[in-house]
Each structure stands twice: as structure tokens, then as C-alpha cells.
Design a protein around this motif. Structure first.
Motif, PDB file in Angstrom:
ATOM      1  N   PRO A  38       0.817  -1.230   0.000  1.00  0.00           N
ATOM      2  CA  PRO A  38       0.000   0.000   0.000  1.00  0.00           C
ATOM      3  C   PRO A  38       0.845   1.272   0.000  1.00  0.00           C
ATOM      4  N   PHE A  39       1.929   1.281   0.785  1.00  0.00           N
ATOM      5  CA  PHE A  39       2.770   2.469   0.847  1.00  0.00           C
ATOM      6  C   PHE A  39       3.462   2.728  -0.486  1.00  0.00           C
ATOM      7  N   ALA A  40       3.920   1.651  -1.135  1.00  0.00           N
ATOM      8  CA  ALA A  40       4.591   1.825  -2.422  1.00  0.00           C
ATOM      9  C   ALA A  40       3.596   2.216  -3.512  1.00  0.00           C
ATOM     10  N   MET A  41       2.422   1.593  -3.524  1.00  0.00           N
ATOM     11  CA  MET A  41       1.436   1.834  -4.574  1.00  0.00           C
ATOM     12  C   MET A  41       0.924   3.275  -4.543  1.00  0.00           C
TER      13      MET A  41
ATOM     14  N   VAL B 194       4.526   7.257  -8.002  1.00  0.00           N
ATOM     15  CA  VAL B 194       4.076   6.069  -8.745  1.00  0.00           C
ATOM     16  C   VAL B 194       2.821   6.391  -9.537  1.00  0.00           C
ATOM     17  N   GLY B 195       2.825   6.036 -10.840  1.00  0.00           N
ATOM     18  CA  GLY B 195       1.655   6.244 -11.679  1.00  0.00           C
ATOM     19  C   GLY B 195       0.607   5.163 -11.448  1.00  0.00           C
ATOM     20  N   THR B 196      -0.508   5.268 -12.150  1.00  0.00           N
ATOM     21  CA  THR B 196      -1.576   4.283 -12.006  1.00  0.00           C
ATOM     22  C   THR B 196      -1.209   2.999 -12.744  1.00  0.00           C
ATOM     23  N   LEU B 197      -1.700   1.887 -12.222  1.00  0.00           N
ATOM     24  CA  LEU B 197      -1.393   0.584 -12.813  1.00  0.00           C
ATOM     25  C   LEU B 197      -2.433   0.136 -13.824  1.00  0.00           C
TER      26      LEU B 197
ATOM     27  N   ASP C  91       0.990   4.110 -20.863  1.00  0.00           N
ATOM     28  CA  ASP C  91       2.447   4.217 -20.778  1.00  0.00           C
ATOM     29  C   ASP C  91       3.075   3.133 -19.905  1.00  0.00           C
ATOM     30  N   VAL C  92       2.237   2.417 -19.175  1.00  0.00           N
ATOM     31  CA  VAL C  92       2.743   1.383 -18.259  1.00  0.00           C
ATOM     32  C   VAL C  92       2.178   0.030 -18.681  1.00  0.00           C
ATOM     33  N   ASP C  93       2.966  -0.749 -19.369  1.00  0.00           N
ATOM     34  CA  ASP C  93       2.551  -2.090 -19.807  1.00  0.00           C
ATOM     35  C   ASP C  93       3.262  -3.132 -18.954  1.00  0.00           C
ATOM     36  N   TRP C  94       2.592  -3.575 -17.899  1.00  0.00           N
ATOM     37  CA  TRP C  94       3.197  -4.603 -17.049  1.00  0.00           C
ATOM     38  C   TRP C  94       2.572  -5.975 -17.316  1.00  0.00           C
TER      39      TRP C  94
ATOM     40  N   GLY D 177       6.496  -5.643  -8.784  1.00  0.00           N
ATOM     41  CA  GLY D 177       7.060  -5.461 -10.122  1.00  0.00           C
ATOM     42  C   GLY D 177       6.251  -4.471 -10.949  1.00  0.00           C
ATOM     43  N   ALA D 178       4.907  -4.536 -10.839  1.00  0.00           N
ATOM     44  CA  ALA D 178       4.048  -3.605 -11.570  1.00  0.00           C
ATOM     45  C   ALA D 178       4.222  -2.177 -11.052  1.00  0.00           C
ATOM     46  N   ILE D 179       4.349  -2.038  -9.735  1.00  0.00           N
ATOM     47  CA  ILE D 179       4.578  -0.708  -9.142  1.00  0.00           C
ATOM     48  C   ILE D 179       5.897  -0.128  -9.650  1.00  0.00           C
ATOM     49  N   ALA D 180       6.922  -0.964  -9.709  1.00  0.00           N
ATOM     50  CA  ALA D 180       8.221  -0.502 -10.205  1.00  0.00           C
ATOM     51  C   ALA D 180       8.123  -0.065 -11.667  1.00  0.00           C
ATOM     52  N   LYS D 181       7.308  -0.777 -12.453  1.00  0.00           N
ATOM     53  CA  LYS D 181       7.138  -0.436 -13.865  1.00  0.00           C
ATOM     54  C   LYS D 181       6.484   0.935 -14.018  1.00  0.00           C
ATOM     55  N   ALA D 182       5.616   1.287 -13.076  1.00  0.00           N
ATOM     56  CA  ALA D 182       4.891   2.570 -13.139  1.00  0.00           C
ATOM     57  C   ALA D 182       5.641   3.700 -12.450  1.00  0.00           C
ATOM     58  N   THR D 183       6.885   3.468 -12.086  1.00  0.00           N
ATOM     59  CA  THR D 183       7.659   4.467 -11.348  1.00  0.00           C
ATOM     60  C   THR D 183       8.733   5.110 -12.231  1.00  0.00           C
ATOM     61  N   PRO D 184       8.722   6.447 -12.361  1.00  0.00           N
ATOM     62  CA  PRO D 184       9.836   7.142 -13.034  1.00  0.00           C
ATOM     63  C   PRO D 184      11.005   7.265 -12.054  1.00  0.00           C
ATOM     64  N   TRP D 185      11.940   6.343 -12.120  1.00  0.00           N
ATOM     65  CA  TRP D 185      12.955   6.236 -11.080  1.00  0.00           C
ATOM     66  C   TRP D 185      13.864   7.458 -10.996  1.00  0.00           C
ATOM     67  N   ASN D 186      13.990   8.200 -12.080  1.00  0.00           N
ATOM     68  CA  ASN D 186      14.832   9.390 -12.040  1.00  0.00           C
ATOM     69  C   ASN D 186      14.203  10.525 -11.226  1.00  0.00           C
ATOM     70  N   GLU D 187      12.920  10.374 -10.852  1.00  0.00           N
ATOM     71  CA  GLU D 187      12.255  11.380 -10.028  1.00  0.00           C
ATOM     72  C   GLU D 187      12.239  10.997  -8.550  1.00  0.00           C
ATOM     73  N   THR D 188      12.774   9.847  -8.217  1.00  0.00           N
ATOM     74  CA  THR D 188      12.864   9.424  -6.821  1.00  0.00           C
ATOM     75  C   THR D 188      14.259   9.719  -6.284  1.00  0.00           C
TER      76      THR D 188
END
Length: 598
Positions: free
Chosen positions: A198-201, A206-209, A214-217, A281-292
Motif C-alpha cells: 500500500p505504501f509503495a502503490m 508512482v503512476g496508475t497501474l 504508458d505502463v505495460d506490465w 514489479g508492476a509498481i516498479a514499472k509505473a515508477t519514473p525512477w529518475n524522479e525518486t
């Protein structure tokens, strides 16, 4: 920045696991150091513990980290492990659990040595051993990398510490400790990961799943790779069966029916335990890591994607939440490492040391050999985890060899043992090994010797692994039939039966038939005593069941001359080593009638 909460989590978790492991080891019957008691927990694992430890057969560090990585890199359709291993447990329960447990075997290699002889069994031990050792080394290496990401802890320290704790409680309590710590570890995995989701989602980065183009998991399988996809699916399903970690649980069950039930329930457990890492894994796919707060390369390189699960815990959850997630990752790793170490050690002590080199070794000697083996395997896995960069590549190759070599041979000896012999086994081994190696292994930098149809310049899209398995199966049956025909028809003299498994079998050694349906061991009646013969390897224990003394009826008589005593020791206690066939190790009159004469 050094994560204090994570360090505390690791310390508390390790103390908990060590305490449970030592406590579980005390459940071992006092003074009972038999093979069954240490290797199989006295075949007395309860239903609740059995479900958890059977599920932990596959749910470990590689399982949860690999599932999250597969979702991030390729999508759900390419995340085959949870479904493949679940089906392997189902098929294992349907086709193997009942006959293996009913025969009373101690290890997975027992039926292979029964049919093909001790030395051929030792050769078949090699892919099984390498698979277990490389798997343990790979997940220990993954743990070191995980801790270096989350708490900035030196990976060498974490690998050595984790290995020492897993080896210590395994050494102390055998399967009891491994099974009971599996209960705690699976609870930690499930609760720890679900607390983080829940905290990560709902992290602001994090974008929507769902509904996000833009997020194909989910992913897709190109038409050109369907055969490649099916090849890996079959590898996971049927290559996931012939592993000692699975059969150690099957053979420790109280009954054959319960072993099947545990397999089916554990299959459901595998799917259930895959849900948290799939979501991560899906949460990671929806994450722009350069903004974290992540400062590494972006897009993520292969090295970073392998650490996607600990990265989510580190950068997308509060520090106090990652406290629980880190415990989950450590639990997953240790639940795999201890099982692999115990499995490899059990097979070596029983199927190599005892049946090949020291056939008269006492049970206490075998247990001490197993304990030394636990230390050696633990040290070997730790050294490999610290020094070899491509551990996963080594394990991948060995798991392929388990599929192409061991699966067809185990299938035949369990269900069609009268249609195979040692000549077929050796030929099938060579064919399977050559065909698999001809396809190469990119993870190890091994080039392909043969470019099968669909070769794209980098990998084989042709299902050559399954082809190798089928060719191995056909070779096993074909060579066995041919050698049986050529010897029995008289076209070759019995003296050419070098493996002594078709016609050149000693006259005073007879084959044992199937055990009675009502029991799990073959029994030979002697005057006033019962001599036990386990279904596995035809090993004669020859104990008086009332007081544990050596059965005098199974010892040479005092008035025998030296030549007769030597003959008795050669053929009366065990058949000649190295030959094929299932030797009872009994004098002919006992083997034929089932009882001695007065």
C-alpha cells in the motif's frame, strides 16, 4: 545512508530464525540419529508444517526477486515461474508423490540406484548436486546485493552471516529445523511484502497501474517466440519435479496420500505467494525512477532490474515499513538456502558415500558424513556467492540439465522400470548432455555449437531443451530394449554384459518384486526376527525390531570356512556394487521364498 531500522530488522529476524531452528531441532527423538529421523524428520511432519515447508520448496529468495524482475522487464505473461512451479507440484503429486512415498525411499536418487546401480546413480547425482549448490550460492549472492541496497551493509558480511546461521540450525536439527523455520519464514515473506505494497502503490511518484497506456506490465509473446516460450514453460513444469528439495518433503510425509495433498495445497500456496512480488514489479514499472531518491543509471540496467524488489522497498516506502520488507527478503533467502544445503548433503551421504564407497557404514557414520557435508556445501555455496559473478547462469544451466537428464530417467524408473536398464541410462545421459550443451548458454558466455531453426544470432528460439529431454527419453527406452534383446536372444554372450544388469547377474542374487500394497517396506521373515529391506536401494538393515540387535540370522555362521564367509559378505549382505538391477542382497533361497528354512 545507513538504514538503522533495516539493520535492527535483520538482527531481530536472524535471532528469531536461529531460536526457532534450535527449538525445532529438539523435536528430534532423543538418541535417535537414524537416516529417517535426521533426513526426513522421522517421516512425521504434521499437516500444518508440511503445507508450509512444501510451499517453501520453491518460494524463496530467487522466487520473489525473480518474479518482481520478470514483471518489470518483460511483463506478466513472461512471468512463468509461479505458474510453472505450481503445476510442477501438481504433476509431482499426481505421478510421483504416491509411488515414491509408498516405496519408502529416503532420497530422490534411491529409485535410480535401484534400477541402474550405485555407480550410475552417482553419475546422476552430479546435476542434482550442482543445481542445489548453485541455487544456494545464487540466492546468498542476491541477499548480499539486497542488503547493500537497503541498509548499505557490506555484502560479504551479510552473505557470510546468513550462510552461517542457515548452516548452524540445519546442522543442529536436520529437516525438523528446516521445516519449522519455513513456517516462520513464509509468514515473514507474506506479511512483510503485503505491508509494503500500500505504501509503495500510493507513493506520489508512482503512476496508475490500470488504464495507463504508458505502463505495460502485462506484456506479450511475439509469434516468433512462441516455441521458445513453451520450451521454458515445460522446463519449469517438468524440470521442477526431479529436485531433492521437493522429494525430501514428499518422503517426510506420514503417508503417501498426505504427500499428494501437500503437493496440491503447496501449488496453491505458490500462486498465492507470487501476488505480492507481482504487484511490486508492476509498481516498479509505473515508477519514473529518475524522479525518486534513486541516483543510479536510468533507464535501469540489467544489474539494477535484478534488484527491483529491494529498490521498491528502499525508495518507495517509509523507513519503518522497509523494516518489515527487509525481513521478508531475508526470510525468503534463508528458506531456500537451508533446504538446498540439506538436500545436497543428504544425497551425498546416502547415495554416494554409503552406497558407493562404504556399503557397510553404520547409520551414525552416515549422519556424521551428512553433517560434515552440510558444512562443506555451506562453505562452498558461500565462497561461490562471493567470488563468481554469473551464479545465476550456472544455476540456469544446471536446472536445464536436471530437466533433460533426470526427469526422463526418474519418470521411467518410477513408472516403467522394467523397460530400462543401466546401458540405456548411460546412453540417455550422454545424449541429453550433448544436445543441451550444443545450444549454448548466453549467461555463461558459452557459444552455440549448433544453430537450431529460429536462431536469431543471440539465443535459440527453437525448443531444444525439450527436444533434448525427449531424445534422452527415447534413447533410454531404445538402448535398454536393444541391449535386452541382444543379450537375451544370445547374439551376445553373457560375459559381454559388463554392467551385469541383463543376463550376467550372479546366480545367488534375485530381484525383489514390488512391496505389498499394505506396507511401505519389503519384509523378509527369519526365525524369530524380522529383517527390514527398504524399498530404496535394497539395503538390508537386519535389525531385531524388539531390541535393535543385529539379526543373527543375517550374519555368517561360525562354522563357515573363510571362502564361504567371503562369499556371504559379497552376496549375502549386498549384491556386487556397480551392477545394474535391483538386488535384494539376500541369499537365493531367501529371495525366492521370502523366508529362511530352519
Amino acid at each position: 545512508m545507513f538504514n538503522i531500522a533495516g539493520l535492527i530488522s535483520i538482527i531481530l529476524f536472524y535471532i528469531l530464525i536461529l531460536a526457532v531452528g534450535i527449538w525445532a531441532g529438539r523435536k528430534k527423538e532423543a538418541g535417535n540419529d537414524s537416516e529417517e529421523e535426521v533426513m526426513l524428520a522421522g517421516r512425521n511432519i504434521g499437516l500444518f508444517v508440511g503445507i508450509f515447508t512444501m510451499t517453501a520448496t520453491w518460494v524463496g529468495g530467487g522466487y520473489i526477486n525473480g518474479t518482481a524482475e520478470a514483471i518489470y522487464t518483460s511483463g506478466l505473461v513472461w512471468c512463468q515461474a509461479p505458474f510453472g512451479y505450481a503445476l510442477s507440484l501438481v504433476f509431482g503429486g499426481i505421478f510421483f508423490a504416491n509411488p515414491m512415498r509408498r516405496q519408502g525411499y529416503v532420497t530422490m536418487l534411491d529409485p535410480l540406484q535401484d534400477s541402474f546401480g550405485e555407480r550410475m546413480g552417482g553419475l546422476l547425482f552430479l546435476p542434482a548436486l550442482c543445481g542445489e549448490v548453485f541455487w544456494a550460492a545464487g540466492i546468498l549472492a542476491a541477499l548480499g546485493a539486497t542488503l547493500s541496497v537497503i541498509i548499505d551493509m557490506d555484502h560479504r558480511t551479510s552473505v557470510i552471516l546468513s550462510s552461517c546461521i542457515a548452516v548452524f540450525y540445519t546442522l543442529f536439527g536436520g529437516l525438523y529445523s528446516v521445516a519449522y523455520t519455513d513456517v516462520i519464514q513464509l509468514f515473514c515473506i507474506f506479511i512483510g511484502l503485503w505491508m509494503c505494497i500500500p505504501f509503495a502503490m500510493y507513493n506520489e511518484k508512482v503512476g496508475t497501474l490500470v488504464g495507463n497506456d504508458d505502463v505495460d506490465w502485462i506484456g506479450a509473446v511475439p509469434s516468433s517466440e512462441i516455441a521458445y516460450y513453451m520450451d521454458y514453460g515445460l522446463l519449469l513444469i517438468f524440470g521442477g519435479i526431479p529436485w531433492q528439495v521437493y522429494f525430501q518433503r514428499v518422503l517426510s510425509s506420514k503417508s503417501a496420500v498426505r504427500a499428494q495433498i501437500l503437493s496440491y495445497v503447496a501449488a496453491f500456496g505458490c500462486i498465492l505467494m507470487a501476488i505480492p512480488p507481482v504487484l511490486i514489479g508492476a509498481i516498479a514499472k509505473a515508477t519514473p525512477w529518475n524522479e525518486t531518491e534513486y541516483k543510479g543509471p536510468y533507464p535501469l540496467t540489467e544489474q539494477e532490474t535484478s534488484m527491483i524488489l529491494p529498490m521498491v522497498l528502499q525508495y518507495l516506502t517509509p523507513e519503518y515499513v522497509s523494516f518489515f520488507g527487509l525481513g521478508a527478503v531475508s526470510a525468503a533467502v534463508m528458506s531456500s538456502a537451508d533446504s538446498s544445503v540439506l538436500s545436497a548433503s543428504s544425497m551425498f551421504a546416502r547415495n554416494v558415500y554409503k552406497l558407493i564407497f562404504r556399503q557397510r557404514a553404520s547409520e551414525m557414520e552416515i549422519i556424521w558424513v551428512m553433517r560434515v557435508s552440510i558444512l562443506i556445501v555451506g562453505v562452498l555455496s558461500t565462497v561461490m556467492a562471493l567470488t563468481i559473478p554469473s551464479i545465476y547462469g550456472l544455476w540456469s544451466m544446471c536446472s536445464d540439465l536436471v530437466y533433460v537428464i533426470l526427469f526422463p530417467q526418474l519418470l521411467m524408473v518410477v513408472h516403467f522400470k522394467h523397460h530400462c536398464n543401466t546401458y540405456g541410462s548411460l546412453a540417455a545421459y550422454i545424449v541429453a548432455f550433448f544436445v543441451r550443451m550444443s545450444g549454448g548458454e548466453p549467461l555463461l558466455g558459452l557459444g552455440a555449437l549448433i544453430h537450431y531453426p529460429g536462431w536469431d544470432g543471440e539465443k535459440q528460439l527453437f525448443p531444444f531443451r525439450t527436444m533434448a529431454m525427449l531424445l534422452s527419453l527415447i534413447t533410454l527406452v531404445g538402448v535398454s530394449w536393444f541391449t535386452k534383446w541382444i543379450f537375451e536372444s544370445g547374439r551376445l554372450a553373457p560375459g559381454y554384459d559388463l554392467f551385469r544388469c541383463v543376463v550376467n547377474i550372479p546366480e545367488d542374487v534375485e530381484h525383489v518384486g514390488e512391496p505389498a500394497e499394505g506396507g511401505e517396506q519389503l519384509h523378509v521373515m527369519t526365525p524369530g526376527h524380522i529383517g527390514r529391506i527398504y524399498g530404496a536401494a535394497g539395503t538390508l538393515v537386519g535389525k531385531d525390531e524388539m531390541n535393535g540387535r543385529i539379526n543373527p540370522a543375517l550374519e555368517p555362521d561360525d562354522d563357515m570356512d573363510p571362502a564361504e564367509v567371503e562369499k556371504f559378505h559379497q552376496h549375502g549382505v549386498r549384491g556386487p556394487g556397480g551392477g545394474g538391477g535391483r538386488n535384494t542382497g539376500l541369499p537365493a533361497e531367501v529371495a525366492k521364498t521370502g523366508q529362511t528354512t530352519l
